[in-house]
Design an enzyme around this catalytic site. Sequence first.
Site, PDB file in Angstrom:
ATOM      1  N   HIS A 100       0.425  -1.227  -0.310  1.00  0.00           N
ATOM      2  CA  HIS A 100      -0.357  -0.199  -0.235  1.00  0.00           C
ATOM      3  C   HIS A 100       1.089   1.432   0.084  1.00  0.00           C
ATOM      4  CE1 HIS A 100      -3.315   2.910   1.152  1.00  0.00           C
ATOM      5  NE2 HIS A 100      -3.984   1.870   0.718  1.00  0.00           N
ATOM      6  N   ASP A 151      -7.969  -5.121  -0.455  1.00  0.00           N
ATOM      7  CA  ASP A 151      -9.006  -6.004  -0.661  1.00  0.00           C
ATOM      8  C   ASP A 151      -7.969  -7.600  -0.925  1.00  0.00           C
ATOM      9  OD1 ASP A 151     -10.192  -3.712  -2.473  1.00  0.00           O
ATOM     10  OD2 ASP A 151      -7.995  -3.780  -3.344  1.00  0.00           O
TER      11      ASP A 151
HETATM   12  N1  CMC Z   1       4.376  -7.536  -4.667  1.00  0.00           N
HETATM   13  C1  CMC Z   1       5.536  -7.591  -5.187  1.00  0.00           C
HETATM   14  N2  CMC Z   1       6.301  -6.699  -4.781  1.00  0.00           N
HETATM   15  C2  CMC Z   1       5.100  -5.359  -3.948  1.00  0.00           C
HETATM   16  C3  CMC Z   1       4.234  -5.496  -4.198  1.00  0.00           C
HETATM   17  C4  CMC Z   1       3.421  -6.484  -4.480  1.00  0.00           C
HETATM   18  N3  CMC Z   1       1.831  -6.944  -4.000  1.00  0.00           N
HETATM   19  N4  CMC Z   1       3.852  -4.148  -3.886  1.00  0.00           N
HETATM   20  C5  CMC Z   1       5.061  -3.527  -4.136  1.00  0.00           C
HETATM   21  N5  CMC Z   1       6.428  -4.252  -3.584  1.00  0.00           N
HETATM   22  C6  CMC Z   1       7.548  -3.846  -4.293  1.00  0.00           C
HETATM   23  C7  CMC Z   1       7.673  -3.071  -5.442  1.00  0.00           C
HETATM   24  O1  CMC Z   1       8.288  -3.697  -6.452  1.00  0.00           O
HETATM   25  C8  CMC Z   1       9.004  -1.825  -5.030  1.00  0.00           C
HETATM   26  O2  CMC Z   1      10.251  -2.637  -5.019  1.00  0.00           O
HETATM   27  P1  CMC Z   1      11.932  -2.536  -4.718  1.00  0.00           P
HETATM   28  O3  CMC Z   1      11.834  -0.819  -4.528  1.00  0.00           O
HETATM   29  O4  CMC Z   1      12.175  -3.366  -4.968  1.00  0.00           O
HETATM   30  O5  CMC Z   1      11.197  -2.053  -6.715  1.00  0.00           O
HETATM   31  C9  CMC Z   1       8.379  -1.788  -3.442  1.00  0.00           C
HETATM   32  O6  CMC Z   1       7.114  -2.917  -3.030  1.00  0.00           O
HETATM   33  C10 CMC Z   1       7.581  -0.911  -3.670  1.00  0.00           C
HETATM   34  O7  CMC Z   1       6.679  -0.753  -4.054  1.00  0.00           O
HETATM   35  P2  CMC Z   1       6.091   0.396  -4.927  1.00  0.00           P
HETATM   36  O8  CMC Z   1       5.329   0.091  -6.934  1.00  0.00           O
HETATM   37  O9  CMC Z   1       7.020   1.979  -5.689  1.00  0.00           O
HETATM   38  O10 CMC Z   1       4.918   1.640  -4.197  1.00  0.00           O
HETATM   39  P3  CMC Z   1       4.045   2.371  -4.093  1.00  0.00           P
HETATM   40  O11 CMC Z   1       3.752   2.819  -3.571  1.00  0.00           O
HETATM   41  O12 CMC Z   1       4.023   3.082  -5.692  1.00  0.00           O
HETATM   42  O13 CMC Z   1       2.672   0.952  -4.960  1.00  0.00           O
HETATM   43  C11 CMC Z   1       0.633  -0.158  -4.351  1.00  0.00           C
HETATM   44  C12 CMC Z   1       1.680   0.780  -3.956  1.00  0.00           C
HETATM   45  C13 CMC Z   1      -0.634  -0.597  -3.693  1.00  0.00           C
HETATM   46  C14 CMC Z   1       0.402   0.160  -6.002  1.00  0.00           C
HETATM   47  C15 CMC Z   1       1.808  -1.707  -4.952  1.00  0.00           C
HETATM   48  O14 CMC Z   1       1.991  -2.206  -3.529  1.00  0.00           O
HETATM   49  C16 CMC Z   1       0.712  -2.843  -5.375  1.00  0.00           C
HETATM   50  O15 CMC Z   1       0.959  -3.053  -6.945  1.00  0.00           O
HETATM   51  N6  CMC Z   1       0.475  -3.328  -4.478  1.00  0.00           N
HETATM   52  C17 CMC Z   1      -0.599  -4.394  -5.622  1.00  0.00           C
HETATM   53  C18 CMC Z   1      -1.736  -4.489  -6.049  1.00  0.00           C
HETATM   54  C19 CMC Z   1      -3.133  -3.762  -4.388  1.00  0.00           C
HETATM   55  O16 CMC Z   1      -3.411  -4.484  -4.318  1.00  0.00           O
HETATM   56  N7  CMC Z   1      -3.579  -2.515  -4.915  1.00  0.00           N
HETATM   57  C20 CMC Z   1      -4.462  -2.437  -3.497  1.00  0.00           C
HETATM   58  C21 CMC Z   1      -4.327  -1.274  -2.951  1.00  0.00           C
HETATM   59  S1  CMC Z   1      -5.229  -1.321  -1.505  1.00  0.00           S
HETATM   60  C22 CMC Z   1      -6.953  -0.996  -1.555  1.00  0.00           C
HETATM   61  C23 CMC Z   1      -6.836   1.009  -2.848  1.00  0.00           C
HETATM   62  O17 CMC Z   1      -7.064   1.937  -2.002  1.00  0.00           O
HETATM   63  O18 CMC Z   1      -6.679   1.207  -3.892  1.00  0.00           O
END
Ligand code: CMC
Length: 429
Positions: A307, A364
Amino acid sequence: MSQTVELIYEGKSYTYPIKEGTENEKAIDISKLRDETGLITMDVGYKNTGSTYSSITFLDGEQGILRYRGYDIEELAEKATFLEVSYLLIFGDLPTQSQLSHFEEQIKAHSLPPEGIVKMLDHIPSEAHPMGVVAALVSALTAFYPKSWDLSVNKDEIMPTIYRLIGMMPVLAAMCYKNSMKAPKIMPNPKYDYCSNFLNMMFSTPGILYTPYPVVAQALDKLLILHADHEQNCSTSTVRTVGSSQAGLYSCISAGISALWGKSHGGANQEVIEMLEQIKADGGNVAKYVEMAKDKNNSFRLMGFGHRVYKNFDPRAKIIKKAADEVLGKLGISDPTLEIAKKLEEIALKDEYFISRKLFPNVDFYSGIIYRALGIPVEMFTLMFAIGRLPGWIAQWKEMIEQKQAIVRPRQIYIGPKQRAFVPLAERK
Ligand code: CMC
């Protein structure tokens, strides 16, 4: 003494104030930065950027705290109803009994969509994704209530527009489902409460009345409360951004629905169930999928994990995990995907990759398992999130209007070509 931050640029000093919220969150107020220095700030994805002052939702991602208007989410999920929480979000305080009764009556009175909207739906292909359909129908409501187009002038239309949105959203959602089944639509029935009414419209068929189980309606009500607001997330920021141009509320909410659809945001609940089903079909080898999620050469991510703001357990996920156990238990359902989800969580939470990046299950992760137990089809999951988030979007829009917020217009740093001469078509190589 008030705090400031000093910026030294090209040998000159500039001072900017620190602004502090009621929960001691701090921000540097750089509103004069460009005028004074010619600089802008760069923060792609707004990871460190505050876009507004808000008194609706407080969230502490490090501590795993979520409060609506000062009330803990745990207490609201346990003791309040979704419409009570909607009132709280929109008006700022919990309603008295008479305020709540009036609110509920008005929502019921405004829940029947115009005939033209129902006819539009009749022409939409049955296999269409309900998020796209409802976004279109909500936007089209402006055509039937033209005064809502400019609520800054037609202030009397604000409350009817809000009542219609909250009243019609579940009706449109259920009608979409019936459309996908090519089945006759069921009209709202004022004898039911908000969630029972939705379940009735989803699962009754002409001549066969579905009586919603209280346990099912209560579980749905709880899920909607947990989704009701989440401060400046992607869809809410979209609603506020569109609203800042003075576009009508139906257009703002339609834009919010579209923003929520993506799999990084609300679309994740559908993706989680699809992922769990895939793991099940693949022999339940959970460890394999954890390894895939860690592999930087693989685009697979553990859906329902991670998140932007929670760097601790998402408090909503804790409540939903407990509720999933309760609901499945009470309904006597044994769902192997719940066991796979628990195993996945257990392995991921012990894994250095997830620990070091502070990746925990989010709202989720378990919600889809409950939705499915309630009989809601997978393609409708994100729409359920939208029904829940609606009062939050409305409250945030209303707050923005009351704050007389300036139009949202971020800056950029241009990295394209410098000025170049136009080459006529015949001379281009
Ligand atoms: N599985 C594997 N690795 C992950 C995941 C995941 N679900 N989420 C983040 N990471 C890793 C990512 O690869 C990155 O690694 P590194 O630092 O080595 O490059 C690190 O963690 C930080 O991730 P980010 O993408 O820079 O973080 P963000 O804040 O931009 O993204 C997120 C947040 C929710 C989009 C992401 O965690 C994600 O894609 N999760 C899966 C989709 C999901 O469950 N979304 C629902 C969010 S909750 C409902 C809502 O409020 O919308």
